[in-house]
Design an enzyme around this catalytic site. Sequence first.
Site, PDB file in Angstrom:
ATOM      1  N   LYS A 129      19.980  34.214  -2.000  1.00  0.00           N
ATOM      2  CA  LYS A 129      20.931  33.722  -1.468  1.00  0.00           C
ATOM      3  C   LYS A 129      22.333  34.248  -1.732  1.00  0.00           C
ATOM      4  CE  LYS A 129      22.836  28.862  -1.366  1.00  0.00           C
ATOM      5  NZ  LYS A 129      22.653  27.263  -1.568  1.00  0.00           N
ATOM      6  N   SER A 161      22.337  23.491   1.885  1.00  0.00           N
ATOM      7  CA  SER A 161      23.053  24.933   1.944  1.00  0.00           C
ATOM      8  C   SER A 161      22.485  26.347   1.857  1.00  0.00           C
ATOM      9  CB  SER A 161      24.099  24.957   1.164  1.00  0.00           C
ATOM     10  OG  SER A 161      23.642  25.185  -0.401  1.00  0.00           O
ATOM     11  N   SER A 164      19.956  21.156  -1.552  1.00  0.00           N
ATOM     12  CA  SER A 164      20.295  22.252  -0.748  1.00  0.00           C
ATOM     13  C   SER A 164      18.937  23.291  -0.825  1.00  0.00           C
ATOM     14  CB  SER A 164      21.558  23.392  -1.392  1.00  0.00           C
ATOM     15  OG  SER A 164      22.492  22.507  -0.855  1.00  0.00           O
TER      16      SER A 164
END
Lengths: 95, 484
Positions: free
Chosen positions: B76, B151, B175
């Site tokens: 990420k 997210s 998330s």
Amino acid sequence: MAIGKKDIEKIAYLARINISQEESKKLENKLIGIMSLIDKMQEVNTDNIEPMAHALDVSQPLREDEVIESDLRKNILPLAPETEECLFIVPQVIE
Amino acid sequence: MLNLSIQSLSSHLEKKTFSSVELTQFYLERIKQYNPSLNAFISIDEAKSLSMAANADELITKGQKSALTGIPVAQKDIFCSQGWPTTCGSKMLKNFIAPYDAMVIEKFNEVGAVNIGKTNMDEFAMGSSNETSYFGPVKNPWDLDLVPGGSSGGSASAIAARLAPAATGTDTGGSIRQPASLCGFTGLKPTYGLVSRYGMIAFASSLDQAGPMAISAEDCALLMNVMSGHDKRDSTSIQRDKENYASKLNSPIKGLKIGIPREFFGEGLDSSVHNVIDSAIDEYKKLGAEIIEISLPNNHLAIPVYYVIAPAEASSNLSRYDGVRYGYRTKEYDDLMDMYFKTRQEGFGEEVKRRILIGTYVLSAGYYDAYYLKAQKIRRLISEDFTSAFKKCDVIMGPSAPSVAFNAGEKKEDPLAMYMQDIYTISTNLAGLPAMSIPAGFVSNLPVGLQLIGNHFSEAKLLNIAHSFQQNTDWHLESAKGFE
């Protein structure tokens, strides 16, 4: 405690964010909505309840104050928008 | 090939059926082919990934191999990775090249895992649909018109489309778990403090926690073995002996007490999702689990409390973006103040600005007690609900998200509707508990995730419970059409 145009101006100033007239209108409605969601908290009686700052209620650990890193200037300065020699350059602050 | 477990990939690497360079090339090719339609990655660096793979092959030849050596992992874009752009999905950090590695990255590097690219995400991890990214929305491989959740939407889309066998995510309010649910794979948010936040760009520091995203619980266990561990550079990192998260995977779960919170099955839950969750729980009954009805009476307050605490912490954390030391700086300005104001107006997206303003408001003079302190008190009530529940049961189960993936654009202009996506996930962040989402079935060809919530430090047990389910069902092996 409804949030209004004045509040938005004040918090935008505190947060150092420019908000255009147009943005402000759109923002106001959304912030009113979010604050009304948040206001659900006020229905709860929280007398005598300790605030919880950390999920596991552990305290901050202490460590020896040792120098552990070498000079990182050459790695860090190139990331800045504007530098001169070994300094970050900002608009003039002091007359 | 695409559904092989990390362990199988690893044994192929060991037997030299293929090398890490070949495996990495295989995934890089897939990324080239599918990323244009998914937008799951913000940056790819073939040369860097392949050189990491070549190093891994050397380690393997020398017999210095561990479980993740040579395995490609998508990271990420919230984790600082030395020499890689690290944007956090924001214009503010568009040109930021991290000067050091986050602890998570350091750990993967140490074992010779291959960084296959940095994944797209909601800006500063604020969002539940991956539509707030400066680098454009991410698509859900199950249906390109739908959002992947957020997210960690880029990592989610990458796993679902099998563009990487493993990925990392972060979970501040859901998330990892909500995208795992919407994209149909396995994700774990560990106990707060188990994975170091060092070098992980801060959103809400008392809630942020990194975790693994992969096809199965077994894979997640191997990733956890690498990611977790005490780090003195993060003052909230837990001092605890390192655990082997894969050691209990096959323990019997007969007699397991599953708590079902009635608050997770009320209004707001899509009825078809409800049915899938019921069937998954029935599967556990067949495996010998006992069902106990429990209550989390303050769960409905989790969203209000979160939207005080998270923005408050964010407003403080994001004050560092001032256009002076790194990141974006506006082009034209009159003086220092003007530079700050314009830099932050132009550098942050709408959702981020909204949250900074909410955070500033609830922390401002005269409002601190009514909002921030009040939220911290209710946070304790929410946490105590779980303490009571875990006196009666070993694990709590329910949906990870109230619905299957929704249409792009559907909730973008309605923050309140978007915030409701995290109604079942946020309370565990507030309480610092570990939780997983595992594939549990489908509604109209779209995946549904079952959430498992455990007591603090019960990751190994949660992974065992998830693994037992995955030994008896194939939902986690279903993959999106068009990406086989």
